[in-house]
Design a protein around this motif. Structure first.
Motif, PDB file in Angstrom:
ATOM      1  N   LEU A 142     -34.818 121.132 -60.093  1.00  0.00           N
ATOM      2  CA  LEU A 142     -35.311 120.933 -61.770  1.00  0.00           C
ATOM      3  C   LEU A 142     -34.421 121.585 -62.521  1.00  0.00           C
ATOM      4  O   LEU A 142     -34.118 121.575 -63.497  1.00  0.00           O
ATOM      5  CB  LEU A 142     -36.651 120.723 -61.646  1.00  0.00           C
ATOM      6  N   ARG A 143     -34.708 123.304 -61.511  1.00  0.00           N
ATOM      7  CA  ARG A 143     -33.647 124.006 -62.759  1.00  0.00           C
ATOM      8  C   ARG A 143     -32.540 124.045 -62.670  1.00  0.00           C
ATOM      9  O   ARG A 143     -32.147 124.698 -63.691  1.00  0.00           O
ATOM     10  CB  ARG A 143     -34.639 125.372 -61.820  1.00  0.00           C
ATOM     11  N   GLU A 144     -31.772 123.941 -61.709  1.00  0.00           N
ATOM     12  CA  GLU A 144     -30.613 123.941 -61.990  1.00  0.00           C
ATOM     13  C   GLU A 144     -30.057 122.338 -62.373  1.00  0.00           C
ATOM     14  O   GLU A 144     -28.986 122.226 -63.442  1.00  0.00           O
ATOM     15  CB  GLU A 144     -30.106 122.892 -60.394  1.00  0.00           C
ATOM     16  N   TRP A 149     -30.757 118.291 -70.137  1.00  0.00           N
ATOM     17  CA  TRP A 149     -32.474 118.814 -70.750  1.00  0.00           C
ATOM     18  C   TRP A 149     -33.168 117.806 -70.806  1.00  0.00           C
ATOM     19  O   TRP A 149     -33.891 117.564 -69.657  1.00  0.00           O
ATOM     20  CB  TRP A 149     -32.516 119.745 -71.741  1.00  0.00           C
ATOM     21  N   TRP A 150     -32.779 116.906 -70.763  1.00  0.00           N
ATOM     22  CA  TRP A 150     -33.914 115.189 -71.149  1.00  0.00           C
ATOM     23  C   TRP A 150     -34.070 114.645 -69.542  1.00  0.00           C
ATOM     24  O   TRP A 150     -34.845 114.466 -69.435  1.00  0.00           O
ATOM     25  CB  TRP A 150     -32.848 114.493 -71.913  1.00  0.00           C
ATOM     26  N   ASN A 179     -42.379 115.078 -67.911  1.00  0.00           N
ATOM     27  CA  ASN A 179     -43.121 115.845 -68.584  1.00  0.00           C
ATOM     28  C   ASN A 179     -43.326 114.663 -69.405  1.00  0.00           C
ATOM     29  O   ASN A 179     -44.883 114.899 -70.227  1.00  0.00           O
ATOM     30  CB  ASN A 179     -42.478 117.140 -69.747  1.00  0.00           C
ATOM     31  N   TRP A 180     -42.511 114.099 -70.414  1.00  0.00           N
ATOM     32  CA  TRP A 180     -42.422 113.312 -71.351  1.00  0.00           C
ATOM     33  C   TRP A 180     -43.635 112.153 -70.669  1.00  0.00           C
ATOM     34  O   TRP A 180     -44.632 112.178 -71.007  1.00  0.00           O
ATOM     35  CB  TRP A 180     -41.830 112.554 -71.762  1.00  0.00           C
ATOM     36  N   ILE A 191     -47.432 111.249 -72.047  1.00  0.00           N
ATOM     37  CA  ILE A 191     -47.160 109.643 -72.203  1.00  0.00           C
ATOM     38  C   ILE A 191     -48.677 109.752 -71.894  1.00  0.00           C
ATOM     39  O   ILE A 191     -49.704 108.917 -72.251  1.00  0.00           O
ATOM     40  CB  ILE A 191     -46.758 108.652 -72.192  1.00  0.00           C
ATOM     41  N   ILE A 192     -48.924 109.951 -70.458  1.00  0.00           N
ATOM     42  CA  ILE A 192     -50.175 109.339 -69.932  1.00  0.00           C
ATOM     43  C   ILE A 192     -51.021 110.191 -70.419  1.00  0.00           C
ATOM     44  O   ILE A 192     -52.645 109.468 -70.724  1.00  0.00           O
ATOM     45  CB  ILE A 192     -50.401 109.784 -68.139  1.00  0.00           C
TER      46      ILE A 192
END
Length: 76
Positions: free
Chosen positions: A23-25, A31-32, A38-39, A43-44
């Motif tokens: 995820l860092r790479e 970015w999205w 996270n999004w 929403i949850i």
């Protein structure tokens, strides 16, 4: 004993943290895509909050909601 702790360190850094390194790479390129998880969690949480507030309103409309501060013995 030292090798035991080194094995635990290897387990975490080489295997269990691998998704976080990916995820860092990914964040450096898109970015999205990196923040999609996270999004989804946002929403949850919003849906859970809306459900909770609706349930509170249902109990309040039926007069089942006890708003008295002495409803619990530790509030006295």
């Amino acid at each position: 004993m030292k090798s035991f702790f080194e094995a635990i360190g290897t387990l975490f850094t080489d295997y269990l943290f691998l998704p976080f390194h990916m995820l860092r790479e990914l964040e450096l390129t898109n970015w999205w895509a990196a923040n999609t998880l996270n999004w989804i969690f946002i929403i949850i949480c919003c849906a859970a909050m809306v459900y909770w507030i609706k349930q509170l309103n249902i109990f309040k409309a039926n007069n089942e909601d006890d708003q008295d501060t002495t409803a619990h013995s530790f509030f006295k």
